[in-house]
Enzyme design. Structure first.
Site, PDB file in Angstrom:
ATOM      1  N   TYR A  12       0.829  -1.198   0.000  1.00  0.00           N
ATOM      2  CA  TYR A  12       0.000   0.000   0.000  1.00  0.00           C
ATOM      3  C   TYR A  12       0.870   1.259   0.000  1.00  0.00           C
ATOM      4  O   TYR A  12       0.454   2.319  -0.472  1.00  0.00           O
ATOM      5  CB  TYR A  12      -0.940  -0.016   1.213  1.00  0.00           C
ATOM      6  N   LYS A  38      -3.767   8.390   3.315  1.00  0.00           N
ATOM      7  CA  LYS A  38      -5.091   8.104   3.880  1.00  0.00           C
ATOM      8  C   LYS A  38      -5.151   8.468   5.361  1.00  0.00           C
ATOM      9  O   LYS A  38      -6.197   8.881   5.870  1.00  0.00           O
ATOM     10  CB  LYS A  38      -5.448   6.636   3.679  1.00  0.00           C
TER      11      LYS A  38
END
Length: 257
Positions: free
Chosen positions: A158, A165
């Site tokens: 990720y 995020k």
């Protein structure tokens, strides 16, 4: 008896539909089923043919291009809504981007330019949305965005989207506090992994799906319809007491990961 999730009489904007399989499409469908009148956006002319069927299915009254990187396009969306509707009840922000070369390398090797671009498109654009929506939410409203568990824990591959995020979730909390006196609430939906076009940029994503399925209670992944139902609740008056929160829609994966 009136349904608990009732969006009849409400008008909403959905930003970030890529195609019929995107999370934003699932949310738009749920908003429509709950009775909302919708405006939707598409990224550019190339994306139009993929978004048009979704817009037709949810009977969107307004459909406009919106690339937050293009000066004036986001503002033009809200200007059109102001002229045609005069008010707005909820917005779903479901856009995220990072250059592939920066996303598919370790965090220490991503470039400053790639990191800044990912932060601008994936996080700062939500601040811009909130500022533009605020004058249209004269009776209060709901601002929603989409996040992922990789903001809280390290998820392999990720990479730089984890910090981005995390920043988005913090932004939600600050916007919620800033706009609370206007009865405008802000929340993030932390969705379980879904096989979308956006997810295709994450390395070895199929392996991530298998791992999450194995570790999730019940061994069942969420779909865009599941996420949409959570979004519809948060957009409705039934969700009016939920503010500044990260609401998980992942079948409980975050509880055991």
């Amino acid at each position: 008896m009136t349904a608990i999730v009732d969006l009849n009489g409400k008008r909403g904007l959905v930003i970030g539909i890529a195609n019929e399989n995107s999370i934003a499409a699932g949310c738009a469908a749920a908003f429509h089923q709950a009775g909302a009148e919708l405006a939707v956006t598409y990224l550019n002319d190339k994306a139009l043919r993929f978004v048009s069927p979704v817009a037709e299915a949810v009977r969107a009254r307004i459909m406009l291009p919106c690339d937050v990187r293009v000066p004036g396009e986001l503002e033009a969306v809200f200007e059109t809504i102001a002229k045609q509707w005069g008010q707005l009840d909820f917005v779903l922000h479901s856009i995220a981007f990072a250059p592939r070369e920066d996303l598919q390398t370790s965090i220490v090797n991503c470039t400053a330019e790639g990191f800044a671009l990912a932060m601008d498109i994936s996080c700062h654009s939500f601040i811009r949305v909130a500022k533009l929506a605020m004058p249209l939410m004269t009776d209060g409203g709901s601002l929603l965005t989409v996040t992922f568990y990789g903001s809280e824990r390290v998820v392999q591959h990720y990479n730089l989207m984890g910090p981005v995020k995390a920043a988005l979730e913090s932004t939600v909390r600050y916007i919620a506090a800033d706009l609370a006196d206007k009865r405008i609430r802000a929340n993030a939906i932390s969705a379980g992994p879904v096989k979308t076009r956006a997810a295709s940029g994450i390395g070895r994503f199929d392996e991530l799906l298998d791992e999450v399925r194995d570790r999730t209670p019940g061994h069942h992944l969420v779909g865009i319809d599941d996420i949409g139902r959570v979004a519809a609740f948060l957009a409705s008056d039934a969700g009016s007491s939920t503010n500044g929160s990260v609401v998980f829609a992942d079948n409980g994966f975050h509880t055991v990961a």
